[in-house]
Scaffold this motif. Sequence first.
Motif, PDB file in Angstrom:
ATOM      1  N   GLU A 159       0.874  -1.314  -0.123  1.00 14.58           N
ATOM      2  CA  GLU A 159      -0.134   0.025   0.038  1.00 14.58           C
ATOM      3  C   GLU A 159       0.815   1.289   0.116  1.00 14.58           C
ATOM      4  OE1 GLU A 159      -3.667   2.022  -0.140  1.00 14.58           O
ATOM      5  OE2 GLU A 159      -3.253  -0.042  -0.294  1.00 14.58           O
ATOM      6  N   TYR A 160       1.888   1.388   0.880  1.00 11.99           N
ATOM      7  CA  TYR A 160       2.857   2.401   0.835  1.00 11.99           C
ATOM      8  C   TYR A 160       3.407   2.621  -0.510  1.00 11.99           C
ATOM      9  CZ  TYR A 160       6.843   5.266   2.273  1.00 11.99           C
ATOM     10  OH  TYR A 160       7.589   6.349   2.462  1.00 11.99           O
ATOM     11  N   SER A 161       4.046   1.559  -1.462  1.00  9.15           N
ATOM     12  CA  SER A 161       4.509   1.732  -2.590  1.00  9.15           C
ATOM     13  C   SER A 161       3.548   2.267  -3.571  1.00  9.15           C
ATOM     14  CB  SER A 161       5.065   0.269  -3.122  1.00  9.15           C
ATOM     15  OG  SER A 161       6.049  -0.199  -2.097  1.00  9.15           O
ATOM     16  N   THR A 162       2.288   1.729  -3.446  1.00  3.47           N
ATOM     17  CA  THR A 162       1.333   2.391  -4.305  1.00  3.47           C
ATOM     18  C   THR A 162       0.917   3.748  -4.066  1.00  3.47           C
ATOM     19  OG1 THR A 162       0.297   0.297  -4.467  1.00  3.47           O
ATOM     20  CG2 THR A 162      -1.111   2.181  -4.865  1.00  3.47           C
ATOM     21  N   LEU A 163       1.176   4.393  -2.530  1.00  2.00           N
ATOM     22  CA  LEU A 163       0.753   5.750  -2.295  1.00  2.00           C
ATOM     23  C   LEU A 163       1.923   6.381  -3.042  1.00  2.00           C
ATOM     24  CD1 LEU A 163      -0.321   5.705   1.057  1.00  2.00           C
ATOM     25  CD2 LEU A 163      -1.636   6.222  -0.630  1.00  2.00           C
ATOM     26  N   LEU A 164       3.390   5.866  -3.078  1.00  2.36           N
ATOM     27  CA  LEU A 164       4.548   6.829  -3.257  1.00  2.36           C
ATOM     28  C   LEU A 164       4.345   6.739  -4.896  1.00  2.36           C
ATOM     29  CD1 LEU A 164       7.249   5.140  -1.460  1.00  2.36           C
ATOM     30  CD2 LEU A 164       6.339   7.661  -1.093  1.00  2.36           C
ATOM     31  N   GLU A 165       4.134   5.671  -5.595  1.00  2.00           N
ATOM     32  CA  GLU A 165       3.981   5.607  -7.098  1.00  2.00           C
ATOM     33  C   GLU A 165       3.116   6.736  -7.660  1.00  2.00           C
ATOM     34  OE1 GLU A 165       3.094   2.360 -10.569  1.00  2.00           O
ATOM     35  OE2 GLU A 165       2.985   1.829  -8.865  1.00  2.00           O
ATOM     36  N   ASN A 166       1.626   6.803  -6.907  1.00  2.00           N
ATOM     37  CA  ASN A 166       0.692   7.789  -7.167  1.00  2.00           C
ATOM     38  C   ASN A 166       1.219   9.166  -7.373  1.00  2.00           C
ATOM     39  OD1 ASN A 166      -1.105   5.730  -8.173  1.00  2.00           O
ATOM     40  ND2 ASN A 166      -2.289   5.569  -6.107  1.00  2.00           N
ATOM     41  N   GLN A 167       1.896   9.423  -6.013  1.00  2.00           N
ATOM     42  CA  GLN A 167       2.314  10.647  -5.524  1.00  2.00           C
ATOM     43  C   GLN A 167       3.396  11.255  -6.616  1.00  2.00           C
ATOM     44  OE1 GLN A 167       4.692  11.068  -2.312  1.00  2.00           O
ATOM     45  NE2 GLN A 167       4.429  13.205  -2.220  1.00  2.00           N
ATOM     46  N   PHE A 168       4.258  10.115  -7.212  1.00  2.00           N
ATOM     47  CA  PHE A 168       5.122  10.500  -8.290  1.00  2.00           C
ATOM     48  C   PHE A 168       4.460  10.765  -9.564  1.00  2.00           C
ATOM     49  CE2 PHE A 168       7.941   9.045 -11.562  1.00  2.00           C
ATOM     50  CZ  PHE A 168       8.901   9.862 -11.468  1.00  2.00           C
ATOM     51  N   ILE A 169       3.530  10.015 -10.112  1.00  2.00           N
ATOM     52  CA  ILE A 169       2.870  10.199 -11.258  1.00  2.00           C
ATOM     53  C   ILE A 169       2.062  11.400 -11.246  1.00  2.00           C
ATOM     54  CG2 ILE A 169       0.920   9.229 -12.630  1.00  2.00           C
ATOM     55  CD1 ILE A 169       1.827   6.414 -11.930  1.00  2.00           C
ATOM     56  N   LEU A 170       1.523  11.607 -10.354  1.00  2.00           N
ATOM     57  CA  LEU A 170       0.477  12.901  -9.994  1.00  2.00           C
ATOM     58  C   LEU A 170       1.501  14.310  -9.863  1.00  2.00           C
ATOM     59  CD1 LEU A 170      -2.264  11.826  -7.945  1.00  2.00           C
ATOM     60  CD2 LEU A 170      -2.391  12.343 -10.314  1.00  2.00           C
ATOM     61  N   SER A 171       2.645  14.114  -9.462  1.00  2.00           N
ATOM     62  CA  SER A 171       3.505  15.220  -9.386  1.00  2.00           C
ATOM     63  C   SER A 171       4.130  15.658 -10.584  1.00  2.00           C
ATOM     64  CB  SER A 171       4.844  14.822  -8.383  1.00  2.00           C
ATOM     65  OG  SER A 171       5.690  14.165  -8.923  1.00  2.00           O
TER      66      SER A 171
END
Length: 88
Positions: A44-56
């Motif tokens: 779940e943490y990895s998914t959050l980081l990936e989403n944050q990266f994409i949306l940034s």
Amino acid sequence: MDATSYPYFRKRIKHYMKTVTNNQEPLMITRKNKRNVVLISVEEYSTLLENQFILSHLESRAWLQTAAEPEVVAESMAESAATEVEEP
């Protein structure tokens, strides 16, 4: 999201860690000082980081917004269906 108190969490830490990882559900741990924390699995943490990266990144965000429009999704589906090759 489930919640538990810090003292109860300490007593049952193994149970809660297993539940969080197996169910992919976060757990809020409440504390007296109102500085609560959330326990999540590594996935779940990895998914959050990936989403944050994409949306940034503006380009990625623009692509996601465009892809979310119904007519764009329909066009993409039609294109992918047209390019699929049928097996004999």
